[in-house]
Design an enzyme around this catalytic site. Structure first.
Site, short mmCIF file in Angstrom:
data_model
loop_
_atom_site.label_atom_id
_atom_site.label_comp_id
_atom_site.label_asym_id
_atom_site.label_seq_id
_atom_site.Cartn_x
_atom_site.Cartn_y
_atom_site.Cartn_z
N TYR A 114 50.43 35.30 48.96
CA TYR A 114 51.47 34.76 49.85
C TYR A 114 50.86 34.29 51.17
CZ TYR A 114 55.72 34.53 52.69
OH TYR A 114 56.74 34.11 53.52
N SER A 120 54.71 31.18 58.04
CA SER A 120 55.11 32.59 58.17
C SER A 120 54.18 33.28 59.14
CB SER A 120 55.04 33.31 56.82
OG SER A 120 55.26 34.70 56.99
#
Length: 252
Positions: free
Chosen positions: A158, A145
Site C-alpha cells: 500500500y 496517503s
C-alpha cells in the site's frame, strides 16, 4: 451568494465516489456549484444514493460505472462525460484500495490489485482527462496517503503505491504544466469512513495509535478532505502545482 461558489460552472469527475472520501468530495463540490460525475466500480446503490442526495439539495450529479484499472472502462467513462457535458474541468483520482500484510503474506494478487487500482487507475484516467481538458487546461487531484511518510510495518505494498502517487503528482505537474494542467495530491491521515469501520481500523488499537500520533487529536472526516479538494480544484489554487498536501491533523 450564488456567485461566491468556488466551482460554479465546472464539471468534475470523482472516481470511487460511491462512499467515503469520494462521496464527501462529491457533495462538497456540488455545494460549490460543480456538476459532479460520480464514478463507481461495483456499488451502484451507493453511487445512486450520493446522486440522489446531491440532486435533492438542488445540485447536479450523475453516476457512471467503470473500473479504473481497465483502459476500456476508463475510455467509456470519458466518452460518456464528453457526450453529456462536452467538457471536463477537474479530475479527482480518489478510487483506491488498501490491505495490510507482513512480508511473508504478500501475494501476487494483493500486489497487482493495489498497484492496478491505486497507480495504473490514476494513470489511465489522467490520460483521458488530458484529452478532454483541451486547450483550456484543468485541475487533477490525486489521492495519496500520509502512509508515504509513516513507513508503517505491514503496509509495504500500500505504501509503495502511495509513493508512486507522490511521484506521479510531481512528474506530471512538470509534464502537463505547459498544457495549463495543474496536478496536486491530497495525502489524508486516518479518515473515518465506511471502509475504515468495516476493516476494523476504527474503534480499535489502530485508531488509538493514529490519534495519539495526531497533534489535533482526532481521526479525520471526509469533509476535512473535501474542503482542501475544493481549494485545489478551484481558481484559488491557480499558482499551485506538483504539491503533495498532507491533510492529517499534523500526523507525520
Amino acid at each position: 451568494m450564488e456567485n461566491l461558489r468556488k466551482l460554479e460552472g465546472k464539471v468534475a469527475l470523482i472516481t470511487g465516489a460511491s462512499k467515503g472520501i469520494g462521496a464527501g468530495i462529491a457533495k462538497e463540490y456540488a455545494n460549490q456549484g460543480a456538476t459532479v460525475v460520480i464514478n463507481y466500480a461495483s456499488s451502484k446503490d451507493g453511487a445512486d444514493k450520493v446522486v440522489k442526495e446531491i440532486t435533492g439539495n438542488g445540485g447536479k450529479a450523475i453516476a457512471i460505472q467503470g473500473n479504473v484499472e481497465k483502459a476500456a472502462d476508463v475510455k467509456r467513462i470519458f466518452e460518456e462525460i464528453a457526450k453529456t457535458f462536452g467538457k471536463l474541468d477537474i479530475l479527482v483520482n480518489n478510487a483506491g484500495v488498501y490491505s495490510f500484510a507482513g512480508i511473508d503474506d504478500i501475494t501476487e494478487e494483493s500486489f497487482h490489485r493495489m498497484f492496478n487500482i491505486n497507480v495504473l487507475g490514476s494513470i489511465l484516467t489522467i490520460q483521458q482527462a488530458v484529452k478532454l481538458f483541451g486547450d483550456k487546461g484543468g485541475a487533477i487531484i490525486n489521492t495519496g496517503s500520509i502512509v508515504s511518510t509513516l513507513d508503517m510495518p505491514t503496509s509495504l505494498i500500500y505504501t509503495q503505491t502511495k509513493y508512486a502517487v507522490d511521484a506521479m503528482t510531481r512528474i506530471l505537474a512538470k509534464e502537463l504544466g505547459p498544457k495549463k494542467i495543474r496536478v496536486n495530491s491530497i495525502n489524508p491521515g486516518l479518515i473515518e469512513t465506511e471502509g475504515s469501520h468495516s476493516s476494523g481500523v476504527m474503534n480499535g488499537d489502530e485508531e488509538k495509535w493514529h490519534v495519539s500520533e495526531t497533534p489535533l487529536g482526532r481521526a479525520g472526516q471526509p469533509e476535512d478532505i473535501a474542503k482542501v479538494a475544493v481549494f485545489l480544484g478551484s481558481d484559488d489554487s491557480y499558482w499551485i502545482t506538483g504539491e503533495t498536501i498532507a491533510v492529517a491533523g499534523g500526523q507525520r
